[in-house]
Design a protein around this motif. Structure first.
Motif, short mmCIF file in Angstrom:
data_model
loop_
_atom_site.label_atom_id
_atom_site.label_comp_id
_atom_site.label_asym_id
_atom_site.label_seq_id
_atom_site.Cartn_x
_atom_site.Cartn_y
_atom_site.Cartn_z
N GLY A 20 0.81 -1.21 0.00
CA GLY A 20 0.00 0.00 0.00
C GLY A 20 0.84 1.25 0.00
N PRO A 21 0.19 2.40 0.09
CA PRO A 21 0.91 3.68 0.01
C PRO A 21 1.74 3.96 1.26
N TRP A 22 2.80 4.72 1.05
CA TRP A 22 3.67 5.17 2.14
C TRP A 22 3.69 6.69 2.14
N GLY A 23 3.76 7.27 3.32
CA GLY A 23 3.93 8.71 3.43
C GLY A 23 5.41 9.06 3.48
N ALA A 24 5.69 10.36 3.65
CA ALA A 24 7.08 10.83 3.68
C ALA A 24 7.87 10.16 4.80
N LYS A 25 7.27 9.99 5.95
CA LYS A 25 7.89 9.24 7.06
C LYS A 25 7.12 7.93 7.17
N ALA A 26 7.53 6.99 6.36
CA ALA A 26 6.73 5.78 6.12
C ALA A 26 6.39 4.99 7.37
N LEU A 27 7.29 4.91 8.33
CA LEU A 27 6.99 4.11 9.53
C LEU A 27 5.82 4.66 10.32
N THR A 28 5.57 5.94 10.18
CA THR A 28 4.45 6.55 10.91
C THR A 28 3.36 7.09 9.99
N SER A 29 3.54 6.95 8.68
CA SER A 29 2.51 7.44 7.76
C SER A 29 2.31 6.45 6.61
N SER A 30 1.88 5.25 7.00
CA SER A 30 1.53 4.21 6.03
C SER A 30 0.40 3.42 6.68
N ARG A 31 0.11 2.28 6.15
CA ARG A 31 -0.94 1.45 6.76
C ARG A 31 -0.41 0.67 7.97
N LEU A 32 0.87 0.80 8.26
CA LEU A 32 1.42 0.27 9.51
C LEU A 32 0.92 1.17 10.63
N ASP A 33 0.57 0.59 11.75
CA ASP A 33 0.09 1.39 12.87
C ASP A 33 1.12 2.46 13.24
N PRO A 34 0.75 3.76 13.24
CA PRO A 34 1.73 4.82 13.51
C PRO A 34 2.37 4.71 14.89
N GLY A 35 1.61 4.25 15.88
CA GLY A 35 2.18 4.07 17.21
C GLY A 35 3.27 3.01 17.21
N LEU A 36 3.04 1.93 16.48
CA LEU A 36 4.04 0.89 16.35
C LEU A 36 5.26 1.43 15.62
N GLY A 37 5.03 2.19 14.56
CA GLY A 37 6.14 2.78 13.81
C GLY A 37 7.02 3.66 14.69
N ARG A 38 6.39 4.49 15.52
CA ARG A 38 7.16 5.36 16.44
C ARG A 38 7.96 4.54 17.44
N ARG A 39 7.35 3.49 17.98
CA ARG A 39 8.06 2.65 18.95
C ARG A 39 9.21 1.89 18.31
N LEU A 40 9.04 1.46 17.07
CA LEU A 40 10.15 0.79 16.37
C LEU A 40 11.28 1.78 16.11
N GLU A 41 10.95 3.00 15.68
CA GLU A 41 11.98 4.02 15.47
C GLU A 41 12.76 4.28 16.76
N GLU A 42 12.03 4.39 17.85
CA GLU A 42 12.67 4.63 19.16
C GLU A 42 13.56 3.45 19.55
N ALA A 43 13.06 2.24 19.34
CA ALA A 43 13.84 1.04 19.70
C ALA A 43 15.11 0.92 18.86
N GLU A 60 3.09 -6.04 16.19
CA GLU A 60 3.60 -5.63 17.51
C GLU A 60 4.71 -6.56 18.00
N ARG A 61 4.68 -7.80 17.55
CA ARG A 61 5.70 -8.76 18.01
C ARG A 61 7.11 -8.33 17.63
N LEU A 62 7.24 -7.43 16.65
CA LEU A 62 8.57 -6.93 16.27
C LEU A 62 9.23 -6.15 17.40
N LEU A 63 8.42 -5.62 18.30
CA LEU A 63 8.98 -4.86 19.43
C LEU A 63 9.76 -5.74 20.40
N ALA A 64 9.54 -7.05 20.33
CA ALA A 64 10.27 -7.97 21.22
C ALA A 64 11.68 -8.26 20.71
#
Length: 197
Positions: free
Chosen positions: A32-55, A103-107
């Motif tokens: 699907g489509p991606w935004g400029a900051k894809a991890l937080t602006s795509s069909r991936l949950d933006p909260g998950l994207g932010r937590r992955l970036e932080e991790a 979400e399992r990627l956070l582990a």
């Protein structure tokens, strides 16, 4: 041709030394489509994207979303690749996870992945049950037009052409850097980055 890539080529800007640096790449399939900051602006949950970036911050792991060239529909599972690119120590591992349970990627222990230790990626106790990847090298073509139109105008056709030519392992990726050198691509597990491909 897009303005930034045309200007860069006309100026003869050197490519050497401009590639993004990362010891390890973690690539997550996200159709699907991606935004400029894809991890937080795509069909991936933006909260998950932010937590992955932080991790990933400070671990040596660079995150990216990938999708097959062309229009693709969501699937019940998503592929995830971890690739360590240190010369002489490179590897690629793959896993499939349920699309509705990213979400399992956070582990994952991203610090260990960044150091070249894939144990957490291969151990289901850490959320992912990966295996060594034995396919053709992964060819990741930067194709995120929301980040920079050069990548969409030049990268997407390159990815489609590679796929049509029978090249295995071709993926579109959200961001490699060096938009002005579009189309850009990354070959894993080698870590080779190419511009003006």
């Amino acid at each position: 041709m897009s303005i930034c890539a045309t200007a860069s080529r006309a100026l003869g800007e050197p490519l050497a030394g401009t590639a993004a640096t990362a010891r390890t790449w973690l690539l997550i399939e996200q159709p699907g489509p991606w935004g400029a900051k894809a991890l937080t602006s795509s069909r991936l949950d933006p909260g998950l994207g932010r937590r992955l970036e932080e991790a990933a911050r400070g671990t040596g792991v660079r995150l990216g979303l990938i999708r097959r060239p062309g229009r693709t529909a969501p699937t019940p599972t998503r592929r995830v690749f971890a690739a360590h690119v240190v010369p002489g120590q490179g590897w690629v591992h793959e896993a499939s996870i349920p699309s509705d349970d990213a979400e399992r990627l956070l582990a994952l222990d991203l610090k260990e992945l960044g150091a070249g230790n894939a144990t957490s990626f291969l151990d289901e106790a850490h959320g992912v049950s990966g295996t060594p990847y034995t396919g053709a090298p992964l060819v990741c073509v930067c194709a995120n037009g929301k980040r920079d139109r050069c990548c969409a105008l030049l990268g997407r056709p390159l990815a489609a052409e590679l796929r049509a030519a029978g090249t295995e392992g071709v993926w579109e990726v959200t961001h490699l850097g060096g938009h002005r050198f579009s189309p850009t691509l990354l070959v894993l597990p080698y870590g080779y980055a190419y511009g003006r491909a």
